[in-house]
Write a protein that holds these residues in place. Sequence first.
Motif, PDB file in Angstrom:
ATOM      1  N   THR A  64       0.882  -1.237  -0.163  1.00 53.42           N
ATOM      2  CA  THR A  64      -0.026  -0.229   0.091  1.00 53.42           C
ATOM      3  C   THR A  64       0.860   1.048   0.018  1.00 53.42           C
ATOM      4  O   THR A  64       0.650   2.103  -0.419  1.00 53.42           O
ATOM      5  CB  THR A  64      -0.890  -0.008   1.210  1.00 53.42           C
ATOM      6  OG1 THR A  64      -0.182  -0.115   2.396  1.00 53.42           O
ATOM      7  CG2 THR A  64      -1.983  -1.129   1.193  1.00 53.42           C
ATOM      8  N   SER A  65       2.007   1.127   0.443  1.00 56.21           N
ATOM      9  CA  SER A  65       2.911   2.365   0.560  1.00 56.21           C
ATOM     10  C   SER A  65       3.600   2.638  -0.948  1.00 56.21           C
ATOM     11  O   SER A  65       3.501   3.811  -1.151  1.00 56.21           O
ATOM     12  CB  SER A  65       4.094   1.906   1.521  1.00 56.21           C
ATOM     13  OG  SER A  65       5.045   0.972   1.045  1.00 56.21           O
ATOM     14  N   THR A  66       3.714   1.701  -1.478  1.00 55.53           N
ATOM     15  CA  THR A  66       4.176   1.820  -3.040  1.00 55.53           C
ATOM     16  C   THR A  66       2.840   2.665  -3.730  1.00 55.53           C
ATOM     17  O   THR A  66       3.172   3.555  -4.495  1.00 55.53           O
ATOM     18  CB  THR A  66       4.263   0.673  -3.709  1.00 55.53           C
ATOM     19  OG1 THR A  66       5.442  -0.272  -3.023  1.00 55.53           O
ATOM     20  CG2 THR A  66       4.594   0.752  -4.953  1.00 55.53           C
ATOM     21  N   ILE A  67       1.564   2.078  -3.495  1.00 61.09           N
ATOM     22  CA  ILE A  67       0.614   2.778  -4.201  1.00 61.09           C
ATOM     23  C   ILE A  67       0.542   4.314  -3.893  1.00 61.09           C
ATOM     24  O   ILE A  67       0.360   5.397  -4.816  1.00 61.09           O
ATOM     25  CB  ILE A  67      -0.883   2.001  -3.825  1.00 61.09           C
ATOM     26  CG1 ILE A  67      -0.827   0.726  -4.365  1.00 61.09           C
ATOM     27  CG2 ILE A  67      -2.169   2.786  -4.415  1.00 61.09           C
ATOM     28  CD1 ILE A  67      -1.942  -0.418  -4.059  1.00 61.09           C
ATOM     29  N   SER A  68       0.615   4.589  -2.556  1.00 59.98           N
ATOM     30  CA  SER A  68       0.573   6.026  -2.114  1.00 59.98           C
ATOM     31  C   SER A  68       1.742   6.671  -2.796  1.00 59.98           C
ATOM     32  O   SER A  68       1.356   7.661  -3.149  1.00 59.98           O
ATOM     33  CB  SER A  68       0.753   5.780  -0.514  1.00 59.98           C
ATOM     34  OG  SER A  68       0.724   7.381  -0.091  1.00 59.98           O
TER      35      SER A  68
END
Length: 355
Positions: A64-68
């Motif tokens: 999810t950090s990559t998506i953000s």
Amino acid sequence: MEALFFNVDTGFLEGIVRGFRSGILNQNQYANLCQCETLEDFRTQLSATDYGNFLANQPMPISTSTISEKATQILVDQFNYIKTNSVQPLASFLDYITYSYMIDNIILLITGTLHERDTHELLERCHPLGVFDSMPALCVATNVEELYHTVIVETPLAPYFRDCLSATDLDDLNIEIIRNTVYKAYLEDFYNFVTTLGEPTTSVMHKILSFEADRRTINITINSFNTELTKEQRARLFPTIGRLWPAGNNTLARADEIDQVRQACDTVADYRPFLTGSSSVGDHSDDLSIASQLEDRFFQTEVQYNKEAFLQQFQYGVFYAYMKLKEQEIRNLTWIAECIAQDAKDRIQDFIPIF
């Protein structure tokens, strides 16, 4: 006549940002995202929106950090495109937008250094729009005066930090005092700057910045309950702008419980729903639920005000509003992706829809 002259320098960029705005996710797209079973499905659904294949080169499983991070990079690229093509006074207006990210980055680095976090990890977590050349030097400062003279004096934030030089020791409480003192100076300066831009920019931005000032005032009040912060110190952290200022600020400066905060909010019609149904401060879990509920209502109001900024043409408020709406969209995407990753479908709808 104002519209004619506005379009000479800024009409093209206003058209661009309104085009960007049309790509903000709508209810149907959010509904599709919420039905995804895996992050692979999530990526596929996003590829059908204006985000396109921005995650195409990311190996599975996607975090999810990559998506953000990747969604934020798209916003940064859009901002940089607008800034590169801007002339005065829009260029200065866009500079003011970046100052809030610079403040957040500085506070992040100071706090991380205080807790002996890895410098490279901290620098990676900094927002790209708030990066400046001398930032790594922040990690070696031991007091505020050294911080100011070695790093901040060379940045546009120098005038905002001058009032903080008395806070010599860097500890958690003083860092929060510094953060709020600097934000107070920044908001007041930004407010004064947009006043010079004339209508309709002034009225659009005054409404948004007044809300931001009031939000900070309310948050400072609630967060200072049962802490070492005195009421005199609390009052000095309140911005001297906003719809609560001055009478509401005076009430909040003396407040000891949530009921008094509610009374201050009741003086402004738009703020009355913020604490509706909140009980007086009791146990710690009540405090947390009130803070969570309040934060959601703040975000909803912020989204509403920023959407309203697009109802008027020939003004600079749309550039600020677009940035804030996209930030909320990125928070929404991160929330939905997190719920999918953790199989918490019962909470997946707890985001703030925009359009």
